[in-house]
Write an enzyme that holds these catalytic residues in place. Structure first.
Site, PDB file in Angstrom:
ATOM      1  N   GLU A 111       5.809  -5.666  -6.803  1.00  0.00           N
ATOM      2  CA  GLU A 111       5.652  -6.555  -5.650  1.00  0.00           C
ATOM      3  C   GLU A 111       5.939  -8.007  -6.026  1.00  0.00           C
ATOM      4  OE1 GLU A 111       2.394  -4.911  -2.683  1.00  0.00           O
ATOM      5  OE2 GLU A 111       1.616  -4.895  -4.729  1.00  0.00           O
ATOM      6  N   GLU A 131       1.164   4.225  -5.907  1.00  0.00           N
ATOM      7  CA  GLU A 131      -0.091   4.081  -5.164  1.00  0.00           C
ATOM      8  C   GLU A 131      -0.476   5.341  -4.393  1.00  0.00           C
ATOM      9  OE1 GLU A 131       1.192  -0.058  -6.036  1.00  0.00           O
ATOM     10  OE2 GLU A 131       2.195   1.789  -5.464  1.00  0.00           O
TER      11      GLU A 131
END
Length: 259
Positions: A111, A131
């Site tokens: 990210e 995730e």
């Protein structure tokens, strides 16, 4: 005294910000977040470009999950918003940020690099959003910034399956702008940092800020904003100098070609 988990080094017109938890694959701890935000909050006026990299064999393996086993909903929301602040501190620090990537670029690390303006990966780099496989969800801006690079469809698939893309596959997806041999990402980053540091400050600033905002505007609003940005740059003293230098070089080239 504990060693800083983020190092900041100034080399002339270039700053180098380095994640410094190599024994933890530079996993994102609370202390690292604090130091990283501080590192990107201010730079000396002499700095014109920033390199973002990681110490050791990996750039960043994502969140340090040992710090996230128990959260209340509001606490988790605030932590995610803190992550957004850090990603925006990187994206909008006012300077071109060049990431030099190697090894793991996972989760929160993934990210963060999606907020950098130029991405250089060496052949050891690999990308992953695990995730979904861990029962959690991205919280550091990935749904906005990663999906702008690879598209929401591809990001959904990456999160559902936890699949890993190697350096070559990531490059084809646009995750890196440059792919270099192992161990050469920082060298290439320094080369490009010196190059972009030589641009006019106002040109760099508007390229870093205007383009991203214009991409989210309706077409006619974007075109008007582009015209204003162009006027600000074209009427600056840097533009006059740059155009004059180009015309002198062109005249000299034409003169030599005619000889």
């Amino acid at each position: 005294m504990n060693e800083a988990v983020v190092r900041k080094e100034i080399r002339g017109s270039v700053a180098i910000v380095t994640l410094n938890r190599p024994t933890k694959r530079n996993a994102l701890s609370k202390q690292l977040f604090i130091e990283l935000k501080a590192a990107f909050s201010s730079f000396p006026s002499s700095v014109r470009a920033v390199i973002f990299t990681g110490e050791g064999k990996h750039f960043c393996a994502g969140l340090d999950l040992s710090e996230h086993r128990h959260h209340e909903p509001f606490e988790a929301t605030l932590y995610s918003r803190w992550g957004h602040e850090i990603v925006n501190a990187i994206r909008y620090c006012g300077l071109p940020v060049i990431s030099a990537l190697h090894g793991a670029v996972i989760g929160g690390g993934f990210e963060m690099i999606s907020a950098t303006h130029i991405r250089i990966a060496d052949e050891t780099a690999f990308y992953q959003l695990p995730e979904g496989r861990r029962g959690i969800f991205v919280g550091g801006g990935g749904t906005v910034f990663i999906s702008r690079i690879i598209g929401p469809d591809r990001m959904t698939e990456m999160m559902l399956t936890g699949r890993k893309f190697d350096a070559q596959e990531g490059h084809h997806l646009g995750l890196s702008h440059y792919l270099v041999p192992e161990g050469q990402a920082l060298e290439k980053a320094l080369e490009l940092a010196e190059q972009v540091a030589g641009n006019a400050v106002i040109s760099n600033y508007l390229m870093l800020n205007a383009i991203g905002h214009i991409s989210q505007m309706p077409a006619e609003t974007g075109l008007f904003t582009e015209a204003v940005a162009q006027a600000l740059v074209m009427t600056s003293s840097d533009a006059v100098t740059g155009i004059d230098e180009f015309l002198v070089k062109k005249q000299d080239f034409n003169f030599k070609a005619a000889e």
